[in-house]
Structure formats: structure tokens, C-alpha cells
Design a protein around this motif. Structure first.
Motif, mmCIF file in Angstrom:
data_model
loop_
_atom_site.group_PDB
_atom_site.id
_atom_site.type_symbol
_atom_site.label_atom_id
_atom_site.label_comp_id
_atom_site.label_asym_id
_atom_site.label_seq_id
_atom_site.Cartn_x
_atom_site.Cartn_y
_atom_site.Cartn_z
ATOM 1 N N LEU A 1 -11.103 -18.260 -15.310
ATOM 2 C CA LEU A 1 -10.299 -18.554 -16.499
ATOM 3 C C LEU A 1 -11.192 -18.912 -17.683
ATOM 4 O O LEU A 1 -10.924 -18.502 -18.824
ATOM 5 C CB LEU A 1 -9.323 -19.698 -16.204
ATOM 6 N N LEU A 2 -12.264 -19.651 -17.414
ATOM 7 C CA LEU A 2 -13.192 -20.001 -18.480
ATOM 8 C C LEU A 2 -13.845 -18.754 -19.065
ATOM 9 O O LEU A 2 -13.970 -18.614 -20.295
ATOM 10 C CB LEU A 2 -14.268 -20.949 -17.943
ATOM 11 N N LEU A 3 -14.270 -17.830 -18.208
ATOM 12 C CA LEU A 3 -14.927 -16.618 -18.684
ATOM 13 C C LEU A 3 -13.969 -15.711 -19.460
ATOM 14 O O LEU A 3 -14.386 -15.013 -20.392
ATOM 15 C CB LEU A 3 -15.523 -15.849 -17.493
ATOM 16 N N VAL A 4 -12.720 -15.721 -19.072
ATOM 17 C CA VAL A 4 -11.751 -14.848 -19.731
ATOM 18 C C VAL A 4 -11.261 -15.441 -21.048
ATOM 19 O O VAL A 4 -11.125 -14.738 -22.060
ATOM 20 C CB VAL A 4 -10.573 -14.551 -18.794
ATOM 21 N N PHE A 5 -11.018 -16.758 -21.058
ATOM 22 C CA PHE A 5 -10.355 -17.361 -22.229
ATOM 23 C C PHE A 5 -11.188 -18.396 -22.986
ATOM 24 O O PHE A 5 -10.839 -18.737 -24.109
ATOM 25 C CB PHE A 5 -9.054 -18.049 -21.788
ATOM 26 N N GLY A 6 -12.280 -18.908 -22.395
ATOM 27 C CA GLY A 6 -12.911 -20.073 -23.019
ATOM 28 C C GLY A 6 -14.390 -19.987 -23.267
ATOM 29 O O GLY A 6 -15.055 -21.026 -23.433
ATOM 30 N N THR A 7 -14.981 -18.796 -23.320
ATOM 31 C CA THR A 7 -16.434 -18.721 -23.519
ATOM 32 C C THR A 7 -16.870 -19.229 -24.884
ATOM 33 O O THR A 7 -18.019 -19.646 -25.055
ATOM 34 C CB THR A 7 -16.920 -17.266 -23.344
ATOM 35 N N LEU B 1 -16.109 -21.909 -26.135
ATOM 36 C CA LEU B 1 -16.398 -23.335 -25.983
ATOM 37 C C LEU B 1 -17.831 -23.595 -25.539
ATOM 38 O O LEU B 1 -18.339 -24.707 -25.677
ATOM 39 C CB LEU B 1 -15.432 -23.952 -24.957
ATOM 40 N N LEU B 2 -18.489 -22.557 -24.987
ATOM 41 C CA LEU B 2 -19.831 -22.741 -24.440
ATOM 42 C C LEU B 2 -20.938 -22.498 -25.450
ATOM 43 O O LEU B 2 -22.068 -22.950 -25.264
ATOM 44 C CB LEU B 2 -20.037 -21.792 -23.243
ATOM 45 N N ALA B 3 -20.650 -21.779 -26.516
ATOM 46 C CA ALA B 3 -21.693 -21.307 -27.422
ATOM 47 C C ALA B 3 -22.500 -22.431 -28.047
ATOM 48 O O ALA B 3 -23.713 -22.285 -28.279
ATOM 49 C CB ALA B 3 -21.078 -20.429 -28.511
ATOM 50 N N ASP B 4 -21.864 -23.573 -28.359
ATOM 51 C CA ASP B 4 -22.548 -24.649 -29.084
ATOM 52 C C ASP B 4 -23.055 -25.772 -28.174
ATOM 53 O O ASP B 4 -23.433 -26.844 -28.664
ATOM 54 C CB ASP B 4 -21.609 -25.229 -30.135
ATOM 55 N N ILE B 5 -23.076 -25.558 -26.860
ATOM 56 C CA ILE B 5 -23.643 -26.580 -25.973
ATOM 57 C C ILE B 5 -25.128 -26.721 -26.275
ATOM 58 O O ILE B 5 -25.881 -25.738 -26.236
ATOM 59 C CB ILE B 5 -23.450 -26.188 -24.489
ATOM 60 N N PRO B 6 -25.620 -27.917 -26.581
ATOM 61 C CA PRO B 6 -27.035 -28.089 -26.934
ATOM 62 C C PRO B 6 -27.952 -27.954 -25.711
ATOM 63 O O PRO B 6 -27.675 -28.520 -24.648
ATOM 64 C CB PRO B 6 -27.090 -29.501 -27.521
#
Length: 560
Positions: free
Chosen positions: A330-336, A338-343
């Protein structure tokens, strides 16, 4: 055959689902970090949590072991593939897929031919040294990430350490602040509120801070765009020579995972009293690794830390792993997004704290107290892994393990009970209390199989026992065969030489407590002759004292 999701009932369904949510919070941030350690995109770590996890959970016999890439496996992938292709390139990713598939095939072969015992050669000192060396190599890369220092993460340990030290002057203060705060939260949170998924908390909070304050513009490195969508089926297309070049590293990965995975799996099955089937677990590792290589991930092993977390969450089934697979999908389909700005400093902190126990400081101290030679084995493996490489390190470790085994096997316990000396306690189990043998009779027991490494040691011990007796000369030697489970050809030759020597010195040879397999083996090797075989040491002493005939003959079946 054990059904999938064994142990799942209506009563524990809610507990298992809750544990699955906890596993999502733990596994996703760690796998992103482990993918970076391996020199692969974040998706490679996330893909490993979908199809490979489902395959493993449905096949494995263990109800708790969590399968996933771990820090040691990720470092081994990077160190073994780094010399064949540039980290981050398409060729590099293809090699990682092929390596996972080779690991899978090796696991399947181990399961089919029941060869899991080979991993027993990876003793505790070897595992401590090998994993500790990989962990320190990882730690240097993570410290650089935490400080915002640019180094070649795919280089050798010495080069990475040199790059870190020379780059300290370029430390980014914002990166340092993020990583310091993250480490403090992770360590203190684990100590005082261990049930909270602090890794997830750290990544969420630091991401918000970076976005709100535009810290990426201030030099703080972030994860970057993560491609959306589920994993796709693929297959690495490589020349056969490249496949062959990957075999040594795949073998190392397979053996380490077998040793750690089966040990952890067995310990939890014994703790909670459910069945454990080693070969089925190996087959599960094999199929999950083949699945990993066929859908864009890398080698899958056992996760000791995540398994412990699931045990603390009172999970007793593989349902949390299935929940993890669904949540990651679900994260890969709808929420990637959210991951782009992880430091990256926060990711480095999460991984760094997770691998601290793998450095093995307490384990090395424990080895130093208990056995200095085994400490040397572990330390040698540690240093070789760091300064020579992971594959040479594990080869050296195997060599040291064989030397250690030969050293112990070449000096077995040999008990002697003689008429004029103090009887050995281990030979008095069936001898009347207060008695010794009669004068002129010596009973000798070898507490090990008789083979090439100890044959000459045993014959020399018997000869010394015969010649060192004071008083009446020895005229009978009884070999207690209770602990002799096998004899090889070299051991047989040594034993035949002993028979000749005893006969030349007028000493008769008899046996006691001989197991049936050993009797058949000795008969095949022609070592019995007309020697008497007694059921017990006591019977041998009485018969030789009174001159009575032997209780059994070499052609009769004797009771162990």
C-alpha cells in the motif's frame, strides 16, 4: 504437514494484527537503510517485504522468525558486488538480483539434500567476528551519513575510514543536529518505552522538520524520489562467467543465514513449544530468495532484532509478516511521496543504532574470559573481514574453525583404570564400589571416535599405560568402546599396529561395552580377531581375574 499460519486462532487474531502494524513501523525504515548499505535504491529494500515475505511466511515451519535483508547481508552484498559494478548502476542491481537467486538455489539444495549441518562449521566465534567486521564497516558509512560527509560507501574499509576522517571538516551542522537528536531519541526511547516504534517516530519527525525548515537547501541530504508502484517480475540476464563469479559471495550469504536463521528459529520453537523443521525452514529461505531475485530485491536472511520484537509483542504466528507485506504494498502504491524528504542523517542514525549490538563488544569480552583460542578465531575473522574482505574473512574463519576442531579432536579424553593405580571415575560406573582392577589388567577408554587425528595419540596412551605400571607386569588390556562410535581407515591402521605391539609384549587384548555399529565396523576392518568382548567393565575384570570365558564372542551381537 504443518498448515500455513499455524497457531493462529480467533483469540490471538487481534494480537497478531497489532504486532503486524508494529512490524511495519520497524521494518520499513530499516529496509530503506539496508538497501542504501547494499548500494541499491530504497525500492529494493521495500520490495523484499512483499513477495519474498509472503512466500517465506507461508512455507516456513517457524511461527515467529522474520525474514528480511539485514545489515550484515546488506554489507556483504555491497562488498562482494562492489568490485564487479559501480554501486547504483543498472548492472549493479542486476548482479544483486542474480546473487539472491543463487542464494535461493543453494538454500533449496541444502533443504533437499539435508545439508543444513554444514552451517555448524560457523561456530559462535566465527559469527561474532564475521558479523562484527561487517557491522563496523557499515558503521563508518552511517557515521559519514549522519555527519553529512561524502565518502565512497562502496570502497574498502580503510578507504572509507580515511575518507570520513579527512572529511570531518566538511561536517554539516544541521545533519549533525538531526542525527544526534535521532540517536538520543532511539536510545532513550528503547530504554524507557521499548514498545513504541521509535525508528518510525524519528523518521516522521525529522522529515517534518526538514520540510518545514527547508533544510535540504542547507545541505541536508534526503532520500529523494522513490518510484511508485508494486514490484514487477524480472530476471537478471548475465553471462555465465558472471554467474560463476557470484557463487562465493552467495555461498557466504547462504551459510551465514543458515547458521543464524536455524539457531534463532530453533530457540523460539523450544521456548514456546511448537514444532521446528530445519529443512522446511531452509526451503522457505530458498524460495523467498528466488522470489527476491525475480522481483527487484536482494538477498533475504533472518532478522534477529525483528523476531525479538515480535516475540515481545506476543506474536506466535507468521500473520504479522503478511500484514507487513500488505502495508508495504500500500505504501508503494499510494504513499511513496511521503518517503522523498526523509533525511539521510536520520536513516543513518536508525541503522547505526540497530547495528550496535552486531559489533559484538560484549561477545568478544565473553570469549576472552572463556577461551583465548576461540577469541583469536573471532578476532582474526573480524580483522580479515575488515581489511581483506568479507569472502576471504569467512574462508579464514572456516580454516581456523577446522584447525580448532582438529586441535580438540587430536587430544581426546583417555581414561585409564589399572590395578596398581587410582581408578578413573568414568570407568567405575559398572565396577564394584571400593575395587580396582586385578593386578596385571588395564582398562582404557577413548572418549571419541578413533580416526586419523587421534589414532597415534590413543595407541601411545595405551602403550604408556602398559609400560608404566609398577609391580606385576600387564598381561591384559581391555578397551572400553562405549564412546567409540566410528573408526576410519587411518585409525584402524594405528589400532592394528597397537594389536601387534601388545601381542609382541605378551599382552592379550579384550573389549568392553562395544556398540553394535562399532562392532560391525571393527569386524569389517579386521580388528577383532579372537579378542574377547565383554558387556561391562565389571564383567571383564571378574572374567580376567577368574579365568572365565568371555561373555560374548566377536561374532555375537553385544548390547551397547
Amino acid at each position: 504437514m504443518q498448515r500455513p499460519l499455524a497457531g493462529l486462532t480467533k483469540k490471538n487474531l487481534a494480537t497478531e494484527l497489532t504486532a503486524g502494524v508494529t512490524l511495519i513501523a520497524i521494518a520499513i525504515p530499516l529496509n530503506i537503510g539496508y538497501a542504501q548499505i547494499a548500494g541499491l535504491p530504497a525500492t529494493a529494500g521495500l520490495y523484499a517485504l512483499i513477495v519474498p515475505t509472503v512466500v517465506y511466511a507461508l512455507v516456513v515451519s517457524s511461527r515467529q522468525l522474520v525474514a528480511s535483508p539485514d545489515a550484515a547481508a546488506a554489507a556483504l552484498v555491497a562488498s562482494s558486488i562492489g568490485g564487479l559494478a559501480a554501486a547504483g548502476s543498472a548492472d549493479y542491481a542486476t548482479l544483486a538480483l542474480a546473487q539472491a537467486i543463487i542464494c535461493g538455489v543453494m538454500f533449496v539444495l541444502l533443504a533437499v539434500f539435508k545439508l543444513g549441518f554444514l552451517a555448524n562449521f560457523l561456530s559462535k566465534p566465527i559469527l561474532i567476528g564475521f558479523v562484527g567486521g561487517l557491522a563496523l564497516d557499515i558503521m563508518v558509512s552511517q557515521i559519514a551519513k549522519m555527519l553529512g560527509v561524502k565518502i565512497d560507501s562502496g570502497g574498502e574499509f580503510v578507504d572509507k575510514l580515511g575518507g570520513l576522517l579527512s572529511g570531518l571538516g566538511t561536517t554539516n551542522l544541521w545533519s549533525l543536529a538531526i542525527s544526534a537528536g535521532s540517536v538520543a531519541v532511539l536510545l532513550l526511547g528503547k530504554r524507557f518505552l521499548g514498545a513504541v516504534p521509535w525508528a518510525l517516530v524519528v523518521l516522521v519527525v525529522t522529515t517534518i522538520v526538514v520540510v518545514a525548515a527547508n533544510l535540504d537547501d542547507a545541505g541536508v541530504d534526503v532520500l529523494g524520489e522513490v518510484p511508485a508502484g508494486p514490484p514487477a517480475l524480472t530476471w537478471p540476464m548475465l553471462d555465465w562467467t558472471v554467474w560463476l563469479a557470484l557463487i562465493p559471495s552467495a555461498m557466504a550469504l547462504t551459510l551465514v543465514t543458515t547458521a543464524e536463521g536455524l539457531l534463532v528459529s530453533r530457540s523460539y520453537s523450544e521456548k514456546h513449544r511448537y514444532p521446528f523443521h530445519a529443512n522446511r525452514d531452509l526451503m522457505a529461505f530458498g524460495l523467498s530468495n528466488i522470489a527476491a531475485g525475480a522481483q527487484g530485491s536482494f538477498a533475504v536472511g533472518s532478522s534477529t532484532s525483528r523476531t525479538a520484537a515480535m516475540d515481545q509483542a506476543r506474536s506466535r504466528t507468521q500473520l504479522p509478516s503478511l500484514v507487513l507485506a500488505v502495508g508495504t504494498l500500500l505504501l508503494l502504491v499510494f504513499g511513496t511521496a511521503l518517503l522523498a524528504d526523509i533525511p539521510s542523517p536520520a536513516i543513518g542514525a536508525v541503522v547505526g543504532v540497530a547495528i550496535i549490538p552486531l559489533l559484538g563488544f560484549r561477545d568478544f569480552a565473553d570469549l576472552w574470559r572463556k577461551d583465548r583460542f576461540e577469541f583469536v578465531v573471532g578476532a582474526s575473522c573480524f580483522l580479515a573481514t575488515l581489511f581483506i574482505g568479507a569472502i576471504p574473512g569467512i574462508v579464514l574463519a572456516f580454516t581456523l574453525a577446522l584447525i580448532n576442531m582438529a586441535k580438540r579432536a587430536a587430544n581426546p579424553a583417555i581414561d585409564v583404570l589399572e590395578g596398581s593405580g587410582d581408578p578413573g571415575e568414568s570407568l567405575l560406573e559398572d565396577v564394584p564400589a571400593g575395587s580396582t582392577t586385578v593386578p596385571g589388567v588395564v582398562v582404557v577408554r577413548l572418549a571419541a571416535p578413533l580416526f586419523f587425528a587421534n589414532g597415534s595419540v590413543f595407541t601411545s596412551a595405551v602403550e604408556r599405560a602398559v609400560t608404566s605400571v609398577e609391580g606385576e607386569p600387564v598381561h591384559d588390556v581391555v578397551i572400553d568402546m562405549e564412546a567409540v562410535t566410528d573408526i576410519d581407515v587411518t585409525g584402524a591402521e594405528e589400532f592394528e599396529a597397537l594389536r601387534v605391539w601388545l601381542a609382541g609384549n605378551g599382552v592379550r587384548l579384550s573389549f568392553s561395552r562395544m556398540r553394535e555399529p562399532a562392532r560391525l565396523r571393527m569386524q569389517k576392518l579386521g580388528l577383532l580377531g579372537d579378542a574377547k568382548i565383554f558387556e561391562t567393565n565389571r564383567a571383564a575384570i571378574i572374567a580376567l581375574q577368574s579365568g572365565e570365558p568371555n561373555e560374548t564372542t566377536p561374532t555375537e551381537k553385544s548390547t551397547p
